[in-house]
Design an enzyme around this catalytic site. Structure first.
Site, PDB file in Angstrom:
ATOM      1  N   ASP A  17      32.021  47.427  42.071  1.00  0.00           N
ATOM      2  CA  ASP A  17      31.447  47.349  40.728  1.00  0.00           C
ATOM      3  C   ASP A  17      30.036  47.929  40.818  1.00  0.00           C
ATOM      4  O   ASP A  17      29.212  47.447  41.612  1.00  0.00           O
ATOM      5  CB  ASP A  17      31.396  45.877  40.293  1.00  0.00           C
TER       6      ASP A  17
ATOM      7  N   HIS B 148      37.108  40.721  32.173  1.00  0.00           N
ATOM      8  CA  HIS B 148      36.507  41.375  33.364  1.00  0.00           C
ATOM      9  C   HIS B 148      35.774  40.370  34.261  1.00  0.00           C
ATOM     10  O   HIS B 148      35.447  40.702  35.393  1.00  0.00           O
ATOM     11  CB  HIS B 148      35.606  42.565  32.980  1.00  0.00           C
TER      12      HIS B 148
ATOM     13  N   HIS C 207      28.521  39.934  40.383  1.00  0.00           N
ATOM     14  CA  HIS C 207      29.213  38.753  39.846  1.00  0.00           C
ATOM     15  C   HIS C 207      30.463  38.452  40.674  1.00  0.00           C
ATOM     16  O   HIS C 207      31.004  39.347  41.328  1.00  0.00           O
ATOM     17  CB  HIS C 207      29.639  39.010  38.402  1.00  0.00           C
TER      18      HIS C 207
ATOM     19  N   ASP D 131      33.423  37.345  39.383  1.00  0.00           N
ATOM     20  CA  ASP D 131      34.633  37.741  38.630  1.00  0.00           C
ATOM     21  C   ASP D 131      35.828  36.846  38.941  1.00  0.00           C
ATOM     22  O   ASP D 131      36.969  37.318  39.000  1.00  0.00           O
ATOM     23  CB  ASP D 131      34.990  39.216  38.911  1.00  0.00           C
TER      24      ASP D 131
ATOM     25  N   GLU E 229      32.876  49.855  36.019  1.00  0.00           N
ATOM     26  CA  GLU E 229      31.729  49.398  35.222  1.00  0.00           C
ATOM     27  C   GLU E 229      30.594  50.410  35.075  1.00  0.00           C
ATOM     28  O   GLU E 229      29.487  50.048  34.680  1.00  0.00           O
ATOM     29  CB  GLU E 229      31.189  48.038  35.727  1.00  0.00           C
TER      30      GLU E 229
ATOM     31  N   HIS F  60      35.993  45.933  35.027  1.00  0.00           N
ATOM     32  CA  HIS F  60      36.574  45.363  36.242  1.00  0.00           C
ATOM     33  C   HIS F  60      37.889  44.596  36.009  1.00  0.00           C
ATOM     34  O   HIS F  60      38.558  44.230  36.976  1.00  0.00           O
ATOM     35  CB  HIS F  60      35.542  44.482  36.975  1.00  0.00           C
TER      36      HIS F  60
ATOM     37  N   ASP G 274      27.587  47.534  39.175  1.00  0.00           N
ATOM     38  CA  ASP G 274      26.485  46.591  38.907  1.00  0.00           C
ATOM     39  C   ASP G 274      26.031  45.839  40.159  1.00  0.00           C
ATOM     40  O   ASP G 274      25.047  45.101  40.115  1.00  0.00           O
ATOM     41  CB  ASP G 274      26.785  45.656  37.728  1.00  0.00           C
TER      42      ASP G 274
ATOM     43  N   ASP H 108      29.809  43.436  44.186  1.00  0.00           N
ATOM     44  CA  ASP H 108      29.577  43.074  42.784  1.00  0.00           C
ATOM     45  C   ASP H 108      28.369  42.151  42.680  1.00  0.00           C
ATOM     46  O   ASP H 108      28.085  41.380  43.603  1.00  0.00           O
ATOM     47  CB  ASP H 108      30.828  42.318  42.284  1.00  0.00           C
TER      48      ASP H 108
HETATM   49 MN    MN Z   1      32.784  43.063  38.516  1.00  0.00          MN
END
Ligand code: MN
Length: 335
Positions: A253, A163, A148, A150, A298, A118, A255, A146
């Site tokens: 992302d 990232h 997260h 980030d 990712e 990312h 994830d 996402d």
């Molecule tokens: Mn990310």
């Protein structure tokens, strides 16, 4: 299939693709292999044959070797918890990515960037922001899907992996460090994005310092708690209402999806979106007619995920999920 007209693209069927084989914004090898895996899974054929796109792609998965310095020691930041890792490399590579996506977007094309980790969004978001603002007079909103946030600054980051920092640099919460002003120095001369033009979906693993940043800057965020409370339908109503009729850059992302659907990623977090919820987000963004760019990042085909996942299937399933997200954002519908 009837296609959705675009409010910001002169011909919404012209698709620019940038394939970014880059992994040094984090520590695990393999995420650089994602573009090849996505392409081999048939993504380009699906986009051209099933969704009628004309694809503009240079035929390469870029490795950016020519701009990666031979030596790139960790950068210690005054007051920082962990030194920034591969700082000059990520800075140089994202500068190239920014130019690549700028060229595609300035030509009026929808731009799809296949990552990579990312950190590459420092390049995609800056380049798209510049091109779209120049071409349409409207600044794009960024929808960041996402697990997260980030948005760690180099000072608060616990890992030093870039990232986890792209949005800090993009929103000007972090700037080129005085310890080496060359690192993201190029970004200082481009537009920074307004944190109010950022919306998160899917958050569930947010660092303490990041929570403070989100609160203090009034950044719009829909966590998994909100998805549980309202359902993805109502969440997307609220997201689209917030974004209004502005151009949209979707940075997805993988994830954000639960590891059940996307196990092959570097930092999986349980309790995520189902594949259908992810697809639904993409379908809603498409339906707005305002999508100007998408990143898919990712996907790491070298990671097999949880041990209960049959050997080899994790990567295949994650790549398939990634292809599905892209197709939904680009106009695939169930009926
Ligand atoms: Mn990310």
């Amino acid at each position: 299939m009837t296609s959705t007209p675009s409010n910001y693209l002169p011909d919404p069927k012209q698709l620019g693709i940038v394939a970014v084989g880059f992994s040094l914004g984090q520590g695990k090898i393999g995420v650089d292999a994602a573009p090849k895996a996505l392409i081999e899974a048939g993504l380009f054929t699906q986009l051209s044959d099933d969704l009628d796109f004309t694809i503009h792609h240079d035929g390469k998965v870029h490795d950016y070797c020519s701009v990666i310095p031979s030596s790139d020691p960790p950068l210690h930041i005054a007051g920082g918890k962990a030194p920034m890792l591969n700082p000059r490399t990520v800075s140089n590579v994202t500068r190239e990515i920014s130019k690549q996506v700028y060229t595609q977007a300035a030509a009026g094309r929808l731009v799809l960037t296949l990552g990579g980790d990312h950190s590459i969004a420092v390049g995609t978001v800056s380049g798209i922001h510049k091109a779209v603002t120049e071409r349409t007079g409207q600044e794009p909103y960024v929808i960041w899907v996402d697990a997260h946030a980030d948005i760690n600054t180099p000072i608060v980051s616990g890992s030093g992996n870039i990232h986890g920092m792209p949005l800090a640099f993009l929103t000007n919460l972090a700037s080129a460090p005085k310890e080496d002003p060359e690192v993201f120095g190029w970004l200082e001369n481009t537009h920074k994005i307004d944190p109010k033009k950022l919306v998160y979906i899917g958050l569930r693993d947010v660092d303490k310092a990041e929570k403070k940043i989100l609160r203090e800057h009034g950044i719009k965020a829909f966590s998994m708690h909100d998805v549980d409370r309202w359902g993805i339908g109502r969440v997307m109503d609220m997201v689209m209402e917030y974004v209004g009729n502005a151009p949209i850059h979707l940075s997805f992302d993988v994830d954000a999806l639960d590891p059940l659907w996307a196990p092959s990623t570097g930092t999986p977090v349980r309790g995520g979106l189902t594949l259908r919820e992810g697809d639904f987000i993409c379908e809603c963004v498409h339906a707005s007619g305002n999508l100007v760019a998408m990143d898919l990042v990712e996907v790491n085909p070298h990671i097999e995920g949880e041990p209960q996942i049959v050997q080899g299937l994790g990567a295949q399933e994650t790549v398939r999920a990634g292809c599905s997200l892209v197709r939904c954002a680009l106009g695939e519908s169930l009926l």
